[in-house]
Design a protein around this motif. Structure first.
Motif, PDB file in Angstrom:
ATOM      1  N   MET A  69     135.917   8.234  -6.720  1.00 15.79           N
ATOM      2  CA  MET A  69     136.542   7.036  -6.059  1.00 15.79           C
ATOM      3  C   MET A  69     135.865   5.903  -5.731  1.00 15.79           C
ATOM      4  N   ASP A  70     134.504   6.206  -5.377  1.00 14.25           N
ATOM      5  CA  ASP A  70     133.391   5.098  -5.437  1.00 14.25           C
ATOM      6  C   ASP A  70     133.319   4.266  -6.596  1.00 14.25           C
ATOM      7  N   HIS A  71     133.382   4.971  -7.793  1.00 20.32           N
ATOM      8  CA  HIS A  71     133.152   4.311  -9.119  1.00 20.32           C
ATOM      9  C   HIS A  71     134.455   3.330  -9.439  1.00 20.32           C
ATOM     10  N   TYR A  72     135.324   4.074  -9.164  1.00 26.61           N
ATOM     11  CA  TYR A  72     136.674   3.483  -9.560  1.00 26.61           C
ATOM     12  C   TYR A  72     136.774   2.397  -8.646  1.00 26.61           C
ATOM     13  N   VAL A  73     136.601   2.249  -7.536  1.00 23.99           N
ATOM     14  CA  VAL A  73     136.800   1.199  -6.523  1.00 23.99           C
ATOM     15  C   VAL A  73     135.802   0.116  -7.109  1.00 23.99           C
ATOM     16  N   LEU A  74     134.795   0.402  -7.235  1.00 24.77           N
ATOM     17  CA  LEU A  74     133.799  -0.587  -7.703  1.00 24.77           C
ATOM     18  C   LEU A  74     134.069  -1.470  -9.233  1.00 24.77           C
ATOM     19  N   TRP A  75     134.760  -0.347 -10.114  1.00 26.82           N
ATOM     20  CA  TRP A  75     135.163  -1.185 -11.260  1.00 26.82           C
ATOM     21  C   TRP A  75     136.276  -1.835 -11.069  1.00 26.82           C
ATOM     22  N   CYS A  76     137.337  -1.495 -10.111  1.00 23.95           N
ATOM     23  CA  CYS A  76     138.401  -2.267  -9.680  1.00 23.95           C
ATOM     24  C   CYS A  76     138.041  -3.694  -9.264  1.00 23.95           C
ATOM     25  N   LEU A  77     137.001  -3.808  -8.364  1.00 23.27           N
ATOM     26  CA  LEU A  77     136.590  -4.882  -7.677  1.00 23.27           C
ATOM     27  C   LEU A  77     136.005  -5.808  -8.953  1.00 23.27           C
ATOM     28  N   ALA A  78     135.221  -5.078  -9.741  1.00 18.53           N
ATOM     29  CA  ALA A  78     134.684  -6.067 -10.853  1.00 18.53           C
ATOM     30  C   ALA A  78     135.656  -6.462 -11.799  1.00 18.53           C
ATOM     31  N   THR A  79     136.728  -5.634 -12.049  1.00 21.59           N
ATOM     32  CA  THR A  79     137.738  -6.313 -12.960  1.00 21.59           C
ATOM     33  C   THR A  79     138.500  -7.422 -12.284  1.00 21.59           C
ATOM     34  N   PHE A  80     138.839  -7.365 -11.000  1.00 24.14           N
ATOM     35  CA  PHE A  80     139.250  -8.509 -10.086  1.00 24.14           C
ATOM     36  C   PHE A  80     138.420  -9.752 -10.477  1.00 24.14           C
ATOM     37  N   GLY A  81     137.078  -9.382 -10.418  1.00 25.67           N
ATOM     38  CA  GLY A  81     136.230 -10.707 -10.469  1.00 25.67           C
ATOM     39  C   GLY A  81     136.295 -11.236 -11.821  1.00 25.67           C
ATOM     40  N   LEU A  82     136.511 -10.407 -12.812  1.00 26.14           N
ATOM     41  CA  LEU A  82     136.522 -10.763 -14.210  1.00 26.14           C
ATOM     42  C   LEU A  82     137.950 -11.769 -14.417  1.00 26.14           C
ATOM     43  N   LEU A  83     139.024 -11.322 -13.520  1.00 25.30           N
ATOM     44  CA  LEU A  83     139.930 -12.327 -13.479  1.00 25.30           C
ATOM     45  C   LEU A  83     139.903 -13.467 -12.944  1.00 25.30           C
ATOM     46  N   VAL A  84     139.024 -13.531 -11.697  1.00 27.51           N
ATOM     47  CA  VAL A  84     138.748 -14.751 -11.190  1.00 27.51           C
ATOM     48  C   VAL A  84     137.861 -15.683 -12.072  1.00 27.51           C
ATOM     49  N   LEU A  85     136.916 -15.095 -12.550  1.00 27.08           N
ATOM     50  CA  LEU A  85     136.003 -15.707 -13.613  1.00 27.08           C
ATOM     51  C   LEU A  85     136.733 -16.445 -14.813  1.00 27.08           C
ATOM     52  N   ALA A  86     137.569 -15.673 -15.276  1.00 26.64           N
ATOM     53  CA  ALA A  86     138.378 -15.959 -16.586  1.00 26.64           C
ATOM     54  C   ALA A  86     139.391 -17.222 -15.998  1.00 26.64           C
ATOM     55  N   LEU A  87     139.859 -17.142 -14.973  1.00 22.56           N
ATOM     56  CA  LEU A  87     140.813 -18.268 -14.554  1.00 22.56           C
ATOM     57  C   LEU A  87     139.862 -19.547 -14.198  1.00 22.56           C
ATOM     58  N   ILE A  88     138.687 -19.608 -13.674  1.00 27.15           N
ATOM     59  CA  ILE A  88     137.863 -20.655 -13.481  1.00 27.15           C
ATOM     60  C   ILE A  88     137.474 -21.173 -14.874  1.00 27.15           C
ATOM     61  N   TRP A  89     137.214 -20.237 -15.816  1.00 27.22           N
ATOM     62  CA  TRP A  89     136.793 -20.919 -16.938  1.00 27.22           C
ATOM     63  C   TRP A  89     137.871 -21.330 -17.997  1.00 27.22           C
ATOM     64  N   ALA A  90     139.105 -20.746 -17.734  1.00 30.88           N
ATOM     65  CA  ALA A  90     140.096 -21.360 -18.498  1.00 30.88           C
ATOM     66  C   ALA A  90     140.590 -22.654 -17.932  1.00 30.88           C
ATOM     67  N   ALA A  91     140.583 -22.895 -16.642  1.00 36.01           N
ATOM     68  CA  ALA A  91     141.122 -24.167 -16.122  1.00 36.01           C
ATOM     69  C   ALA A  91     140.282 -25.205 -16.647  1.00 36.01           C
ATOM     70  N   GLN A  92     139.178 -24.917 -16.690  1.00 34.35           N
ATOM     71  CA  GLN A  92     138.076 -26.043 -17.362  1.00 34.35           C
ATOM     72  C   GLN A  92     138.007 -26.086 -18.451  1.00 34.35           C
ATOM     73  N   HIS A  93     138.420 -24.943 -19.410  1.00 35.97           N
ATOM     74  CA  HIS A  93     138.369 -25.287 -20.748  1.00 35.97           C
ATOM     75  C   HIS A  93     139.679 -26.073 -21.256  1.00 35.97           C
ATOM     76  N   VAL A  94     140.856 -26.062 -20.475  1.00 37.81           N
ATOM     77  CA  VAL A  94     141.942 -26.795 -20.698  1.00 37.81           C
ATOM     78  C   VAL A  94     141.801 -28.157 -20.180  1.00 37.81           C
ATOM     79  N   ALA A  95     141.112 -28.339 -19.305  1.00 40.57           N
ATOM     80  CA  ALA A  95     140.819 -29.683 -18.813  1.00 40.57           C
ATOM     81  C   ALA A  95     140.200 -30.608 -19.771  1.00 40.57           C
ATOM     82  N   GLY A  96     139.342 -29.940 -20.429  1.00 40.35           N
ATOM     83  CA  GLY A  96     138.244 -30.700 -21.257  1.00 40.35           C
ATOM     84  C   GLY A  96     137.288 -31.282 -20.507  1.00 40.35           C
TER      85      GLY A  96
END
Length: 499
Positions: A69-96
């Motif tokens: 369960m510890d490993h699973y929770v850490l991977w869940c947090l990492a995945t949510f962090g990936l989503l946040v980073l993807a959105l931050i990058w995508a917004a800047q990429h689209v903005a130019g």
């Protein structure tokens, strides 16, 4: 993390790690280890995290019990962090190209929108596959709106993203595939310069991207789940889509933005996401239910597309005047910088307050009547106040190790409690395949559920009693049919003698 899916996903993550591959490749063997409903479930996230987890552990044994369960929770947090980073990058990429002041406001705004809207529910309720699929979809939307300069890289990335979405959360394959089709039509002249690459990527993508969806629909009959009830009340989803959508669309339609093809392409992607979400709502209504579980998933896609669109708002912010180009540059007075900085600060404060991350209200995106957001509710929870489900599951795991060949289930005062506790216990013990007959059926009321468990579960059977009411339900069922005692062991949650 209270969602019951947080008991199923770690079991799938565990079994894929132990068996070393996708379960749908050998479904007969997989059914011995996992709930049959998960054999054909999209497993891209579980496969990826199990593979990475194996690298991190090197030659160590696969995690079990609380470590699992510890490993699973850490991977869940990492995945949510990936989503946040993807959105931050995508917004800047689209903005130019952006002025640093606009970029800072945009990054803060995107992060606030993620944490202030419904997306943190992906953590609370246990939706790591959806979070991973959304991350891939976010990158794809950005590439469709503002394609890369190198066409070959663009084609390969788009194809890989579609395949990844198909393997991890194929519900999003339909709208993202439509977005890619719109891009192909818009850039058809450019594509003619790379016919070989287009053909190879098209063949590979067409073969692999829909593979899991076809298996799920044709083999496992998963299309019936589209009408599944449940999910969060849609009022907060409507607030997000209508409120944020109005701001974003208005900003895109400003001449400064709409004059660029990037923002016209973005509007097409947004329209596709909205149409797909509306179609899912129509499916629910046609089946006699309110927009529910999978409508919420499609609404999450709309929310992330709108979050990317916050870049249109950032582009409209004033910036400090450019440095003088005179041969003898004059010192720029500080009064020329103050208006732009003050505006940026006020906009940032308004975003933080509007999303509920600062201030005395829950912001625009209320989770419930308590003026709270999903993020604040999750982060502010007292981790020492262990829920009953967690306490019962952990106590049962410590006191009653798994017995090979014996089905172990938990019975509690309410059937739904025992249902959840049994799911988590079987995940920690690695017995999800054996416990399926005693967990997955549509009776939750007691004592009817206990009686049904005694009738349908193969022996030997061990029942862990977590509440006196559960013992009464067992006694009543055995009194009505004494033959059910064969192969049955009943034990208290906390044994009187050490084990």
């Amino acid at each position: 993390m209270v969602g019951e899916d947080n008991g199923r996903h770690p079991a799938l993550f565990d079994v894929i790690g132990r068996l070393g591959g996708y379960l749908f490749l050998d479904p007969d063997s997989a059914r011995e280890h996992i709930f049959s409903g998960l054999v054909h479930y999209p497993q891209g996230w579980h496969f990826s995290t199990a593979l990475l987890d194996g690298f991190l552990r090197s030659a160590g044994d696969p995690p079990t019990g609380a470590r699992l369960m510890d490993h699973y929770v850490l991977w869940c947090l990492a995945t949510f962090g990936l989503l946040v980073l993807a959105l931050i990058w995508a917004a800047q990429h689209v903005a130019g190209p952006l002025h640093p002041l606009r970029r800072v406001v945009l990054v803060i705004g995107v992060t606030a929108l993620v944490l202030g809207a419904e997306l943190p529910r992906l953590l609370v309720a246990g939706y790591p596959s959806e979070a991973f699929g959304l991350s891939l979809a976010v990158v794809l939307v950005a590439l469709v709106a503002r394609p890369l300069h190198r066409l070959r890289e663009q084609l390969i990335l788009v194809g890989a993203l579609l395949i990844g979405i198909g393997f991890s959360y194929y519900l999003f394959l339909f709208p993202t595939g439509a977005m890619v089709l719109c891009w192909l039509v818009a850039d058809r002249r450019r594509l003619r310069t790379r016919p070989g690459t287009v053909a190879i990527v098209a063949v590979v993508t067409a073969a692999l991207a829909p593979l899991i969806a076809l298996i799920g629909v044709l083999v496992a009959g998963q299309s019936e789940a589209l009408a599944a009830p449940g999910g969060t009340p849609p009022v907060e989803t409507y607030n997000t889509i209508l409120g944020l959508g109005a701001l974003v669309v208005a900003a895109v339609l400003v001449r400064t933005n709409l004059a660029e093809s990037t923002w016209r392409r973005y509007l097409v992607a947004l329209a596709v996401a909205l149409l797909f979400s509306a179609s899912m709502a129509a499916v629910n209504l046609a089946n006699g239910t309110q927009p529910a579980y999978y409508f919420g998933k499609t609404a999450h896609l709309v929310i992330v597309v709108l979050t990317i669109g916050a870049a249109a708002l950032a582009r409209l912010l004033p910036v400090p005047p450019a440095p003088s180009t005179d041969s003898e540059p004059r010192r720029r007075p500080i009064t020329g910088v103050v208006p732009a900085v003050a505006t940026a600060a006020l906009v940032t404060l308004a975003v933080l307050a509007g999303t509920g991350l600062v201030g005395w209200t829950g912001g625009f995106f209320h989770r419930n009547g308590g003026n709270g957001t999903w993020a604040k509710d999750w982060a502010g929870r007292d981790v020492r106040a262990v829920s009953r489900t967690a306490s019962v599951t952990n106590t049962a795991y410590r006191n009653y190790p798994a017995i090979p060949g014996t089905v172990t289930l938990v019975l509690d005062k309410q059937g739904l409690q025992g249902y959840r506790e049994s799911i988590f216990l079987s995940a920690m013990q690695g017995t999800s395949g054996q416990t399926e007959p005693g967990i997955y059926f549509q009776i939750y009321n007691e004592p009817a559920r206990t009686a049904e468990i005694l009738r349908r579960v193969p022996r030997p059977l061990r029942l862990i009693v977590a509440d006196p009411a559960a013992q009464q339900a067992i006694d009543g069922a055995l009194a009505a049919d004494p033959a059910l005692r064969d192969g049955l062991t009943v034990v208290p949650l906390k044994p009187t003698t050490p084990r």
